[in-house]
Design an enzyme around this catalytic site. Structure first.
Site, mmCIF file in Angstrom:
data_model
loop_
_atom_site.group_PDB
_atom_site.id
_atom_site.type_symbol
_atom_site.label_atom_id
_atom_site.label_comp_id
_atom_site.label_asym_id
_atom_site.label_seq_id
_atom_site.Cartn_x
_atom_site.Cartn_y
_atom_site.Cartn_z
ATOM 1 N N SER A 117 -8.707 0.872 2.578
ATOM 2 C CA SER A 117 -7.970 1.791 2.024
ATOM 3 C C SER A 117 -7.211 1.309 0.676
ATOM 4 C CB SER A 117 -6.799 2.514 2.948
ATOM 5 O OG SER A 117 -5.764 3.038 2.431
ATOM 6 N N TYR A 141 -0.587 2.284 9.699
ATOM 7 C CA TYR A 141 -2.056 2.489 9.325
ATOM 8 C C TYR A 141 -2.261 1.602 8.180
ATOM 9 C CZ TYR A 141 -5.767 4.331 6.190
ATOM 10 O OH TYR A 141 -6.673 4.438 5.601
ATOM 11 N N LYS A 145 -5.349 -1.974 8.090
ATOM 12 C CA LYS A 145 -6.300 -2.032 7.105
ATOM 13 C C LYS A 145 -6.387 -3.549 6.484
ATOM 14 C CE LYS A 145 -8.668 1.846 7.214
ATOM 15 N NZ LYS A 145 -9.917 1.908 7.805
#
Length: 331
Positions: A117, A141, A145
């Site tokens: 991402s 989140y 990644k």
């Protein structure tokens, strides 16, 4: 050729599976259906279960020994939810992914394409970011990644596994044939919230109007999900060409190279719909950032890929999918 798509019943994974089928590549889908949809696996090879389940992955490889690559899309992706449930996000996105990697190595699978991402980047230094930009993830989140990329690089340096980490910017749109699309009835990203506001006849809420951007609202690089799927096919095709014996992990941005602010997205949306959407302003959400857009030079050089669809194309296809979604998937 067969490709295992972990998370292949979700929005992006199912679209990649459609692109594979169109290209003559057979997708083998593993998904626990926590957020994915069974409807997206119709007439496709499908195993229901988690990627951390070693017995399930053993079964997949025993029944499909021709699999020679994996696309890892399985992940939780909601930023506000990650702020309130970091334990769940680190478990699903990091721990389960590590378990999958150990199973792949055990089965001699040496090619993995990872759905990363652009949220890993620090924003504000420059609106355009390349793969060497400073990483400064602002949410649990996004941090999952980063951790996964570091983890996969370490594993790749110590094993036969090679990994291409594709850093997605902001996917919109749907499969042009409307086989799949965004499965959530109330998506959390800006375009999804615009469609929900239109359906409910309420104003769209712009969250954050004091960012250091040209109009004060967040800027994003909106990429059509079908362009994203096309990039994955190229990554699979060129995998061995991109990686070498002394470089087993590579990161590549996937974006259009153009930034669109929230206000500009509203204007583009209103140019497509019959009744313009009213807007109201609200404070920033936890974990949100000013945003950025991709430098696409590396994707052009390594993959021979550029995005071919516009933001307007993505809006139109998202609206077409939204008109069918409840009939196909229910509420």
């Amino acid at each position: 050729m067969k490709v295992l798509i972990a998370g292949g019943a979700g929005y992006i994974g199912s679209t990649i599976a459609s692109a594979c089928l169109d290209a003559g590549v057979t997708p083998v889908i593993v998904d626990n259906l926590a957020t994915g949809r069974r409807e997206f696996t119709k007439d496709r090879i499908f195993y229901e279960g988690g990627i951390e389940n070693g017995d399930l992955i053993d079964q997949v490889f025993q029944e499909h020994p021709e699999i020679n690559a994996v696309v890892l899309c399985a992940a939780l992706i909601n930023v506000p939810e990650s702020v309130s449930d970091p334990v769940g996000y680190y478990r699903d996105n990091v721990s389960n992914s590590l378990s999958l990697v150990s199973h792949l190595i055990r089965h001699g699978c040496t090619r993995m394409v990872f759905s990363s991402s652009a949220s890993v980047y620090r924003t504000g230094d420059t609106p355009e970011v390349d793969e060497d930009a400073v990483m400064d993830p602002l949410s649990p989140y996004a941090r999952t990644k980063v951790v996964c990329e570091w983890m996969f690089e370490d594993v790749a340096n110590a094993s036969p596994l090679g990994v291409l980490s594709l850093r997605y910017f902001n996917p919109i749109g749907a499969d042009p044939e409307l086989r799949t699309g965004l499965q959530l009835p109330r998506p959390s990203h800006a375009l999804g919230k615009m469609i929900t506001a239109m359906e409910e006849g309420v104003p769209f809420e712009i969250t954050g109007t004091d960012y250091p951007t040209r109009d004060g609202t967040g800027v994003r690089d909106y990429i059509h999900v079908w362009d994203l799927a096309a990039a994955h096919l190229l990554a699979l095709e060129k995998f061995d060409e991109i990686l070498s014996s002394n470089r087993r992990h590579e990161v590549i941005n996937l974006g259009t190279g153009r930034g669109t602010t929230v206000r500009e997205l509203v204007d583009a949306f209103n140019a497509v719909v019959d009744t313009p959407l009213a807007v109201v302003e609200a404070p920033r959400r936890p974990g949100d950032s000013a945003g950025a857009y991709a430098s696409r030079a590396k994707a052009e050089r390594l993959l021979g890929w550029t995005a071919s669809r516009s933001v307007t194309d993505g809006i139109r296809d998202s609206l077409r999918w939204a008109a069918l979604r409840s009939d196909l998937l229910g509420r």
